[in-house]
Write a protein that holds these residues in place. Structure first.
Motif, PDB file in Angstrom:
ATOM      1  N   PRO A 182       0.832  -1.208   0.000  1.00 29.07           N
ATOM      2  CA  PRO A 182       0.000   0.000   0.000  1.00 29.07           C
ATOM      3  C   PRO A 182       0.863   1.252   0.000  1.00 29.07           C
ATOM      4  O   PRO A 182       2.058   1.197   0.327  1.00 29.07           O
ATOM      5  CB  PRO A 182      -0.801  -0.131   1.298  1.00 29.07           C
ATOM      6  N   GLN A 183       0.264   2.354  -0.355  1.00 30.72           N
ATOM      7  CA  GLN A 183       0.957   3.635  -0.348  1.00 30.72           C
ATOM      8  C   GLN A 183       0.137   4.648   0.447  1.00 30.72           C
ATOM      9  O   GLN A 183      -1.090   4.712   0.290  1.00 30.72           O
ATOM     10  CB  GLN A 183       1.168   4.162  -1.774  1.00 30.72           C
ATOM     11  N   ILE A 184       0.802   5.410   1.278  1.00 34.29           N
ATOM     12  CA  ILE A 184       0.143   6.509   1.989  1.00 34.29           C
ATOM     13  C   ILE A 184       0.092   7.688   1.038  1.00 34.29           C
ATOM     14  O   ILE A 184       1.114   8.281   0.695  1.00 34.29           O
ATOM     15  CB  ILE A 184       0.898   6.858   3.282  1.00 34.29           C
ATOM     16  N   MET A 185      -1.110   8.009   0.593  1.00 34.88           N
ATOM     17  CA  MET A 185      -1.279   9.039  -0.420  1.00 34.88           C
ATOM     18  C   MET A 185      -1.312  10.445   0.182  1.00 34.88           C
ATOM     19  O   MET A 185      -0.809  11.397  -0.416  1.00 34.88           O
ATOM     20  CB  MET A 185      -2.564   8.790  -1.209  1.00 34.88           C
ATOM     21  N   ASN A 186      -1.908  10.562   1.365  1.00 32.52           N
ATOM     22  CA  ASN A 186      -2.061  11.890   1.963  1.00 32.52           C
ATOM     23  C   ASN A 186      -2.374  11.730   3.447  1.00 32.52           C
ATOM     24  O   ASN A 186      -2.993  10.739   3.868  1.00 32.52           O
ATOM     25  CB  ASN A 186      -3.188  12.659   1.269  1.00 32.52           C
ATOM     26  N   ILE A 187      -1.921  12.687   4.229  1.00 30.00           N
ATOM     27  CA  ILE A 187      -2.275  12.777   5.649  1.00 30.00           C
ATOM     28  C   ILE A 187      -2.879  14.149   5.868  1.00 30.00           C
ATOM     29  O   ILE A 187      -2.188  15.172   5.737  1.00 30.00           O
ATOM     30  CB  ILE A 187      -1.049  12.560   6.559  1.00 30.00           C
ATOM     31  N   ASP A 188      -4.152  14.165   6.162  1.00 28.53           N
ATOM     32  CA  ASP A 188      -4.874  15.425   6.345  1.00 28.53           C
ATOM     33  C   ASP A 188      -4.881  15.771   7.834  1.00 28.53           C
ATOM     34  O   ASP A 188      -5.413  15.016   8.661  1.00 28.53           O
ATOM     35  CB  ASP A 188      -6.303  15.281   5.819  1.00 28.53           C
ATOM     36  N   VAL A 189      -4.267  16.901   8.156  1.00 25.36           N
ATOM     37  CA  VAL A 189      -4.181  17.338   9.551  1.00 25.36           C
ATOM     38  C   VAL A 189      -5.108  18.518   9.759  1.00 25.36           C
ATOM     39  O   VAL A 189      -5.033  19.525   9.043  1.00 25.36           O
ATOM     40  CB  VAL A 189      -2.734  17.726   9.918  1.00 25.36           C
ATOM     41  N   ASN A 190      -5.972  18.383  10.756  1.00 23.70           N
ATOM     42  CA  ASN A 190      -6.903  19.464  11.116  1.00 23.70           C
ATOM     43  C   ASN A 190      -6.892  19.587  12.634  1.00 23.70           C
ATOM     44  O   ASN A 190      -7.508  18.793  13.348  1.00 23.70           O
ATOM     45  CB  ASN A 190      -8.300  19.148  10.604  1.00 23.70           C
ATOM     46  N   GLY A 191      -6.170  20.594  13.123  1.00 17.15           N
ATOM     47  CA  GLY A 191      -6.001  20.724  14.559  1.00 17.15           C
ATOM     48  C   GLY A 191      -5.219  19.541  15.084  1.00 17.15           C
ATOM     49  O   GLY A 191      -4.112  19.247  14.629  1.00 17.15           O
ATOM     50  N   GLY A 192      -5.784  18.821  16.071  1.00 16.91           N
ATOM     51  CA  GLY A 192      -5.128  17.644  16.610  1.00 16.91           C
ATOM     52  C   GLY A 192      -5.628  16.352  16.017  1.00 16.91           C
ATOM     53  O   GLY A 192      -5.383  15.275  16.570  1.00 16.91           O
ATOM     54  N   THR A 193      -6.336  16.428  14.879  1.00 16.57           N
ATOM     55  CA  THR A 193      -6.872  15.233  14.225  1.00 16.57           C
ATOM     56  C   THR A 193      -6.111  14.962  12.931  1.00 16.57           C
ATOM     57  O   THR A 193      -5.940  15.874  12.106  1.00 16.57           O
ATOM     58  CB  THR A 193      -8.373  15.395  13.916  1.00 16.57           C
ATOM     59  N   ALA A 194      -5.648  13.730  12.762  1.00 18.14           N
ATOM     60  CA  ALA A 194      -4.929  13.323  11.545  1.00 18.14           C
ATOM     61  C   ALA A 194      -5.704  12.202  10.865  1.00 18.14           C
ATOM     62  O   ALA A 194      -6.037  11.198  11.505  1.00 18.14           O
ATOM     63  CB  ALA A 194      -3.518  12.859  11.887  1.00 18.14           C
ATOM     64  N   GLY A 201      -2.144  -2.117  -2.402  1.00 19.21           N
ATOM     65  CA  GLY A 201      -2.089  -3.237  -1.479  1.00 19.21           C
ATOM     66  C   GLY A 201      -3.424  -3.956  -1.404  1.00 19.21           C
ATOM     67  O   GLY A 201      -4.216  -3.945  -2.348  1.00 19.21           O
ATOM     68  N   THR A 202      -3.677  -4.592  -0.281  1.00 13.70           N
ATOM     69  CA  THR A 202      -4.914  -5.342  -0.080  1.00 13.70           C
ATOM     70  C   THR A 202      -5.579  -4.853   1.203  1.00 13.70           C
ATOM     71  O   THR A 202      -5.014  -4.977   2.287  1.00 13.70           O
ATOM     72  CB  THR A 202      -4.627  -6.850   0.038  1.00 13.70           C
ATOM     73  N   SER A 203      -6.762  -4.248   1.046  1.00 15.00           N
ATOM     74  CA  SER A 203      -7.493  -3.801   2.228  1.00 15.00           C
ATOM     75  C   SER A 203      -8.117  -5.028   2.926  1.00 15.00           C
ATOM     76  O   SER A 203      -8.240  -6.093   2.308  1.00 15.00           O
ATOM     77  CB  SER A 203      -8.583  -2.805   1.816  1.00 15.00           C
ATOM     78  N   PRO A 204      -8.495  -4.902   4.224  1.00 21.28           N
ATOM     79  CA  PRO A 204      -8.474  -3.688   5.049  1.00 21.28           C
ATOM     80  C   PRO A 204      -7.067  -3.381   5.567  1.00 21.28           C
ATOM     81  O   PRO A 204      -6.217  -4.258   5.677  1.00 21.28           O
ATOM     82  CB  PRO A 204      -9.426  -4.040   6.193  1.00 21.28           C
ATOM     83  N   ASP A 234      -1.207  -3.704   5.398  1.00 15.86           N
ATOM     84  CA  ASP A 234      -2.410  -4.154   4.701  1.00 15.86           C
ATOM     85  C   ASP A 234      -2.746  -5.580   5.136  1.00 15.86           C
ATOM     86  O   ASP A 234      -2.105  -6.157   6.025  1.00 15.86           O
ATOM     87  CB  ASP A 234      -2.266  -4.042   3.181  1.00 15.86           C
ATOM     88  N   ALA A 235      -3.775  -6.164   4.518  1.00 19.51           N
ATOM     89  CA  ALA A 235      -4.267  -7.479   4.931  1.00 19.51           C
ATOM     90  C   ALA A 235      -3.232  -8.581   4.703  1.00 19.51           C
ATOM     91  O   ALA A 235      -3.257  -9.616   5.383  1.00 19.51           O
ATOM     92  CB  ALA A 235      -5.568  -7.803   4.193  1.00 19.51           C
ATOM     93  N   GLN A 236      -2.311  -8.404   3.755  1.00 19.75           N
ATOM     94  CA  GLN A 236      -1.304  -9.420   3.476  1.00 19.75           C
ATOM     95  C   GLN A 236      -0.145  -9.374   4.464  1.00 19.75           C
ATOM     96  O   GLN A 236       0.633 -10.325   4.560  1.00 19.75           O
ATOM     97  CB  GLN A 236      -0.774  -9.261   2.042  1.00 19.75           C
ATOM     98  N   ASN A 237      -0.030  -8.250   5.170  1.00 21.09           N
ATOM     99  CA  ASN A 237       1.017  -8.087   6.188  1.00 21.09           C
ATOM    100  C   ASN A 237       2.410  -8.378   5.640  1.00 21.09           C
ATOM    101  O   ASN A 237       3.237  -9.033   6.281  1.00 21.09           O
ATOM    102  CB  ASN A 237       0.730  -8.981   7.396  1.00 21.09           C
ATOM    103  N   CYS A 238       2.662  -7.899   4.428  1.00 22.48           N
ATOM    104  CA  CYS A 238       3.966  -8.110   3.803  1.00 22.48           C
ATOM    105  C   CYS A 238       5.031  -7.154   4.344  1.00 22.48           C
ATOM    106  O   CYS A 238       6.212  -7.378   4.140  1.00 22.48           O
ATOM    107  CB  CYS A 238       3.852  -7.938   2.287  1.00 22.48           C
ATOM    108  N   GLY A 239       4.607  -6.108   4.984  1.00 23.21           N
ATOM    109  CA  GLY A 239       5.558  -5.132   5.499  1.00 23.21           C
ATOM    110  C   GLY A 239       4.818  -3.914   6.001  1.00 23.21           C
ATOM    111  O   GLY A 239       3.603  -3.775   5.820  1.00 23.21           O
TER     112      GLY A 239
END
Length: 339
Positions: A182-194, A201-204, A234-239
């Motif tokens: 999987p790839q982390i595409m974006n992290i949206d930060v709003n105050g103390g919430t990320a 990859g394979t969800s969940p 991800d669900a495959q737990n490859c890394g």
């Protein structure tokens, strides 16, 4: 009386001679195999001539008798023996057994998907009499009558030649591919919430801020100010994939007295952002500090000289690397110098 002269042409018909090996291996991906028998005449009879009368029979007794219980086509799913009778003019007819065999494909050997930078094992049934493992370009890796498995196989394409007990060989292709992480595409930060956005990859997916405690939700609340690392599986737990993100700590007071506490306005954590720019102004609107390169730290001085105590305004600007969007923060800071 008259004498007549002439000529007589005598032609000799050849006697059919069978090839010593009249076994044929066929494969049709597990489906019944159909053959038109007359197409095998020249392969079965070494000296085949168009005038040969070639007949095929299911049973040897019919072939010896030369009756009309002939067959023209053959459909089979397993090894079978039929009989051929070849005649040439008045020459005695000969009967020969013909073996149609099936090549055997391994049911154990399947394409595989493995974790990145890992290896796997390829294994065929032990019922074959000979194995030959090769790379895609034909380089032999190992072979032999007991080489039914291949260890430490990395991603790639491989060939194995499997010889069955009936003498038939079949080349089987196996493809080993690496799973997509999987790839982390974006992290949206709003105050103390990320909020973490992941693709591929394979969800969940599972998320963590400490690589110990994971959660299924992609939202983290009440996150402390400062630099953090998000961990995702991800669900495959490859890394585990990671990415840093920042909850900006808007500093409102500095006391440059060298006591190790609040001595500087420190925004060095912004080094994970792009095109960072820090501007500081006094209450009259005069710019006293500008930084567009690391370490993004202000010590309360201008051109090396301490500035008077008071309120100053600063502007933080940067570009989010994931989204390309501009971000701007404005705040004030109280400078308490030793006047």
């Amino acid at each position: 009386g008259c004498k007549l002269k002439g000529s007589i042409k005598i032609e000799y018909a050849e006697k059919p001679i069978y090839n010593t090996n009249n076994s044929f291996c066929k494969y049709n991906d597990g489906q019944p195999i159909s053959v038109y028998l007359q197409e095998f005449n020249s392969q079965i009879i070494a000296n085949y001539q168009p005038y040969f009368r070639v007949k095929y029979y299911q049973f040897e007794a019919d072939a010896i008798a030369g009756n009309e219980n002939t067959i023209d086509t053959l459909q089979y799913s397993q090894d079978i023996t039929i009989y051929v009778r070849a005649e040439s003019s008045q020459c005695s007819a000969a009967v020969q057994a013909i073996n149609f065999k099936t090549s055997k494909k391994s049911a154990l050997l399947q394409d595989q998907v493995i974790c990145p930078n890992s290896t796997t094992k390829l294994e065929a049934e032990t019922s074959y009499v000979y194995y030959q493992w090769k790379t895609e370009n034909g380089q032999i890796i190992q072979e032999g009558p007991t080489a039914f498995s291949l260890e430490n196989v990395s991603a790639g394409k491989y060939l194995v030649n499997l010889t069955s007990a009936n003498g038939c060989s079949l080349e089987q292709k196996i493809t080993i591919t690496e799973r997509e992480l999987p790839q982390i595409m974006n992290i949206d930060v709003n105050g103390g919430t990320a909020t973490i956005f992941v693709n591929g990859g394979t969800s969940p997916y599972q998320y963590s801020l400490d690589n110990v405690t994971y959660q299924s939700s992609n939202v983290f609340t009440k996150v402390q100010r400062g630099l953090h690392t998000i961990y995702v599986k991800d669900a495959q737990n490859c890394g585990t994939i990671t990415k840093e993100f920042l909850i900006v700590n808007l500093i409102n007071v500095i006391t440059p007295n060298d006591d190790g506490k609040n001595d500087v306005l420190d925004y060095s954590d912004l080094n994970i952002k792009k095109e960072v720019k820090i501007e500081i102004y006094d209450r009259l609107g005069n710019q006293v500090f500008l930084s567009q390169k690391q370490p993004y730290i202000w010590n309360g001085k201008m051109n090396g000289r301490p500035l008077p105590s008071g309120n100053y305004w600063y502007i933080l600007n940067w570009i989010e690397p994931d989204t390309g969007l501009p971000v701007s923060h404005k705040s004030w800071v109280l400078l308490k110098n030793r006047d």
